[in-house]
Design an enzyme around this catalytic site. Structure first.
Site, PDB file in Angstrom:
ATOM      1  N   TYR A   1      36.033  29.780  32.770  1.00  0.00           N
ATOM      2  CA  TYR A   1      37.143  30.734  32.857  1.00  0.00           C
ATOM      3  C   TYR A   1      38.035  30.424  34.063  1.00  0.00           C
ATOM      4  CZ  TYR A   1      39.594  34.958  34.226  1.00  0.00           C
ATOM      5  OH  TYR A   1      40.573  35.828  34.635  1.00  0.00           O
TER       6      TYR A   1
ATOM      7  N   ILE B   1      45.800  45.282  32.004  1.00  0.00           N
ATOM      8  CA  ILE B   1      46.847  45.181  33.034  1.00  0.00           C
ATOM      9  C   ILE B   1      48.216  45.092  32.363  1.00  0.00           C
ATOM     10  CG2 ILE B   1      47.570  43.957  35.123  1.00  0.00           C
ATOM     11  CD1 ILE B   1      44.674  42.789  35.210  1.00  0.00           C
TER      12      ILE B   1
END
Ligand code: UDP
Length: 351
Positions: free
Chosen positions: A163, A31
């Site tokens: 995470y 990204i």
């Protein structure tokens, strides 16, 4: 292109003219590199910080030829101080993170160090340098198992993986720093980032690859014999998991709009980034067969631990506060763009 940071100099001024660069941490990643390209195409100066542990130098060279890459680790505070002093970035966009859910379960220390401690170090360096604006990559994984659908920004956050927890800790840190030190931030909670640059120059390349769409396209290319479908006994119409796939170029544009909003004086913002449309694993595979014109063998295997049945974005904060709506929301378009990159780069950037 790589430079070594110089000695610390005077701290950056509090005002931030747009001639000063934006520091893009993790700008060589998936990204990040699309965002570097988006900014560069608009003529906005950027400096990239990346340790290339998972990012690709080639992605950056394609995103913005000649862009400065400072190859250093976010945990290296002296190097960060030197970078801030020399480049005087007016703001930071922060993509740099570990992002494999499974790995975060087996090696949480890596995630707490490289996500939480590294971001803390970055925020401390920003504070010392007087840099007060940050756009942060958060995730729908901070919500955990949805209590209601679609998931709007007010949905409780109860992540189910280390995470997701590291990303939530960082959101809390941003809020606390904003309250105490005047930091202004956007936390953008992505749903499933997918697709590639429309011209095929940039795309998704992870080692190892775990994401559905690139794996499906590898099967279409004959690079793997089949795609494994992780479970068909979910409470969804076809029994496979439903996700909200959002085009990577739409994500890139959202970061620029978020930065524009903060720099125009809008308050800090937390927003989901998704299309609001969910597609099942079977629907993705079927759409990929159509887009590629190739047969794609699929085999049902056991569920992958930690996969919620449905994750679909709700909420309208990105539209209301940032003026963002996805420009390329159709799954077929996302797949067509990803396919163009996969055909041109069957083994990714470095092959
Ligand atoms: N998935 C799958 N087979 C694969 C990879 C993923 O069936 O080889 C499924 C996964 O269980 C999830 C969806 O595809 O329901 C999207 O997974 P991905 O890893 O791309 O993104 P995540 O939703 O985990 O962020």
């Amino acid at each position: 292109m790589t430079s070594s940071p110089l000695r610390p100099q005077a701290p950056a001024r509090a005002d931030a003219p747009r001639t000063r660069p934006v520091l893009i941490a993790g700008g060589a990643g998936y990204i990040g590199s699309h965002t570097v390209r988006h900014f560069s195409a608009l003529g906005l100066p950027v400096v990239v910080l990346d340790n290339l542990s998972t990012g690709h130098r080639q992605a950056l060279e394609r995103a913005a030829p000649g862009v400065e890459l400072v190859q250093c680790n976010l945990l290296d505070r002296p190097a960060l101080d030197a970078l801030f002093a020399r480049c005087q970035p007016r703001a930071v966009i922060h993509f740099a993170a570990r992002a494999y859910v499974g790995e975060s379960v087996t090696d949480p220390a890596l995630y707490y160090r490289e996500n939480v401690v590294a971001t803390f170090t970055l925020l401390e360096a920003m504070r010392a340098a007087g840099c007060k604006t940050i756009v942060f990559s958060s995730t729908c994984a901070t919500y955990g198992i949805p209590q209601r659908l679609p998931i709007d920004e007010q949905h409780p956050q109860a992540p189910i993986s280390p995470y997701g927890r590291t990303k939530l800790h960082i959101e809390h840190m941003l809020a606390d720093f904003a309250h105490a030190y005047g930091l202004r931030y956007a936390a953008l909670r992505y749903f499933n980032a997918a697709g590639a640059a429309r011209d095929g120059a940039l795309g998704e390349h992870h080692e190892p690859e775990t994401h559905l769409i690139p794996l499906v396209l590898q099967a279409a290319l004959g690079l793997r014999p089949e795609i494994q479908v992780f479970g068909e006994d979910y409470d969804t119409p076809d029994g496979t998991c439903i996700r909200d796939y959002i085009h990577v170029e739409d994500l890139a544009r959202a970061h620029q709009l978020a930065l524009d909003a903060l720099e125009a004086g809008q308050p800090s913002v937390i927003a989901n980034l998704g299309t609001g449309e969910g597609y099942s694993v079977r629907q993705v595979i079927e759409a990929a067969r159509k887009v590629t014109g190739r047969p794609i063998a699929a085999r049902i295997v056991a569920r992958r631990p930690g996969d919620p049945a449905r994750l679909v974005s709700g909420g309208s904060l990105a539209r209301e506060l940032l003026g963002w709506t996805p420009q390329r929301p159709a799954l077929e378009d996302i797949l067509a763009d990803a396919w163009r990159f996969a055909v041109a780069h069957p083994r990714g950037y470095d092959a």
